[in-house]
Design a protein around this motif. Structure first.
Motif, short mmCIF file in Angstrom:
data_model
loop_
_atom_site.label_atom_id
_atom_site.label_comp_id
_atom_site.label_asym_id
_atom_site.label_seq_id
_atom_site.Cartn_x
_atom_site.Cartn_y
_atom_site.Cartn_z
N GLY A 15 0.79 -1.22 0.00
CA GLY A 15 0.00 0.00 0.00
C GLY A 15 0.82 1.27 0.00
O GLY A 15 0.27 2.36 -0.21
N ALA A 16 2.12 1.16 0.21
CA ALA A 16 2.98 2.33 0.24
C ALA A 16 3.27 2.84 -1.17
O ALA A 16 2.91 2.21 -2.17
CB ALA A 16 4.29 2.00 0.95
N SER A 17 3.93 3.98 -1.23
CA SER A 17 4.31 4.59 -2.49
C SER A 17 5.81 4.82 -2.54
O SER A 17 6.46 5.04 -1.53
CB SER A 17 3.59 5.93 -2.68
N LEU A 18 6.34 4.77 -3.74
CA LEU A 18 7.73 5.09 -4.00
C LEU A 18 7.81 5.84 -5.32
O LEU A 18 6.99 5.62 -6.22
CB LEU A 18 8.60 3.84 -4.11
N ARG A 19 8.78 6.71 -5.42
CA ARG A 19 9.07 7.34 -6.69
C ARG A 19 10.50 7.01 -7.09
O ARG A 19 11.45 7.38 -6.40
CB ARG A 19 8.89 8.86 -6.65
N LEU A 20 10.63 6.32 -8.19
CA LEU A 20 11.93 6.00 -8.72
C LEU A 20 12.40 7.09 -9.67
O LEU A 20 11.60 7.68 -10.39
CB LEU A 20 11.90 4.67 -9.48
N SER A 21 13.69 7.33 -9.66
CA SER A 21 14.29 8.31 -10.56
C SER A 21 15.35 7.63 -11.41
O SER A 21 16.01 6.69 -10.96
CB SER A 21 14.93 9.46 -9.78
N VAL A 64 0.27 -2.81 -14.37
CA VAL A 64 0.21 -1.95 -13.18
C VAL A 64 -0.85 -0.88 -13.36
O VAL A 64 -0.71 0.24 -12.88
CB VAL A 64 1.57 -1.31 -12.88
N SER A 65 -1.92 -1.23 -14.03
CA SER A 65 -2.95 -0.29 -14.40
C SER A 65 -3.46 0.53 -13.22
O SER A 65 -3.85 -0.02 -12.19
CB SER A 65 -4.12 -1.01 -15.08
N GLY A 66 -3.41 1.86 -13.40
CA GLY A 66 -3.96 2.76 -12.41
C GLY A 66 -3.09 3.05 -11.21
O GLY A 66 -3.38 3.98 -10.46
N ARG A 67 -2.02 2.30 -11.01
CA ARG A 67 -1.19 2.48 -9.82
C ARG A 67 0.13 3.19 -10.09
O ARG A 67 0.65 3.86 -9.20
CB ARG A 67 -0.91 1.13 -9.16
N PHE A 68 0.65 3.03 -11.28
CA PHE A 68 1.95 3.63 -11.61
C PHE A 68 1.76 4.73 -12.64
O PHE A 68 0.82 4.70 -13.45
CB PHE A 68 2.90 2.58 -12.21
N SER A 69 2.65 5.68 -12.64
CA SER A 69 2.68 6.70 -13.67
C SER A 69 4.11 7.05 -14.00
O SER A 69 5.00 6.98 -13.14
CB SER A 69 1.89 7.94 -13.25
N ILE A 70 4.34 7.42 -15.24
CA ILE A 70 5.67 7.76 -15.70
C ILE A 70 5.71 9.24 -16.08
O ILE A 70 4.73 9.79 -16.58
CB ILE A 70 6.08 6.86 -16.89
N SER A 71 6.83 9.86 -15.83
CA SER A 71 7.00 11.26 -16.18
C SER A 71 8.48 11.55 -16.38
O SER A 71 9.33 10.70 -16.10
CB SER A 71 6.41 12.19 -15.11
N ARG A 72 8.78 12.72 -16.85
CA ARG A 72 10.17 13.09 -17.06
C ARG A 72 10.35 14.59 -16.92
O ARG A 72 9.41 15.37 -17.08
CB ARG A 72 10.65 12.62 -18.44
N ASP A 73 11.57 14.98 -16.62
CA ASP A 73 11.97 16.37 -16.56
C ASP A 73 13.09 16.53 -17.57
O ASP A 73 14.22 16.11 -17.32
CB ASP A 73 12.43 16.76 -15.16
N LYS A 74 12.77 17.10 -18.71
CA LYS A 74 13.77 17.21 -19.77
C LYS A 74 14.96 18.08 -19.37
O LYS A 74 16.10 17.78 -19.74
CB LYS A 74 13.13 17.77 -21.04
N MET A 83 5.09 5.10 -8.13
CA MET A 83 4.45 3.83 -7.83
C MET A 83 3.60 4.00 -6.59
O MET A 83 4.11 4.32 -5.51
CB MET A 83 5.48 2.73 -7.63
N ASN A 84 2.31 3.79 -6.74
CA ASN A 84 1.38 3.91 -5.63
C ASN A 84 0.71 2.57 -5.36
O ASN A 84 0.65 1.71 -6.24
CB ASN A 84 0.31 4.96 -5.94
N ASP A 85 0.20 2.43 -4.16
CA ASP A 85 -0.50 1.21 -3.77
C ASP A 85 0.33 -0.03 -4.12
O ASP A 85 -0.14 -0.96 -4.76
CB ASP A 85 -1.86 1.15 -4.45
N LEU A 86 1.56 -0.02 -3.67
CA LEU A 86 2.46 -1.12 -3.99
C LEU A 86 2.00 -2.43 -3.39
O LEU A 86 1.44 -2.48 -2.29
CB LEU A 86 3.87 -0.79 -3.50
#
Length: 125
Positions: A15-21, A64-74, A83-86
């Motif tokens: 249920g925890a969240s992490l953000r990978l870089s 991982v439908s609905g739980r993960f999202s991808i983004s970038r900073d150019k 990553m949410n609701d792990l």
């Protein structure tokens, strides 16, 4: 040389969240697409999510439908995976990858030229 360095993994509870870089070391390199894959020992690497670096588009499956999202900073040459609701089944080594050019399906490993070493994500139940 182009180096991809992942960070942000760790040991968390269900249920925890992490953000990978994923940081690209070479500022002169502009990828066509970047992606996250994950792999569990003894299993094949699997695609998680990907995106085009410019002309913003994202790609994913129901994995991982609905739980993960991808983004970038150019400006920072950095890719992220929120990553949410792990869940325990998310436990794996997560690797980022960069594609230098189009030509392959960006939801497959064939598209990517450069790979990071990975960061461990462990989700306890």
């Amino acid at each position: 040389q182009v180096l991809l360095v992942e960070s942000g993994g760790g040991l968390v509870q269900t249920g925890a969240s992490l953000r990978l870089s994923c940081a690209l070391s070479e500022h002169t390199f502009t990828p066509y697409a970047m992606a996250w894959f994950r792999q569990v020992p003894g299993k094949e690497r699997e695609f998680v999510m990907s995106m085009l670096w410019t002309g913003y588009s994202t790609f994913s499956t129901s994995l991982v439908s609905g739980r993960f999202s991808i983004s970038r900073d150019k400006a920072k040459n950095t890719l992220y995976l929120q990553m949410n609701d792990l869940k325990p089944e998310d436990t794996a080594v997560y690797s980022c990858a960069a594609a230098s050019r189009p030509g392959e399906n960006v939801m497959t490993a064939l598209a990517y030229d450069y790979w990071g070493q990975g960061t461990q994500v462990t989700v306890s139940s």
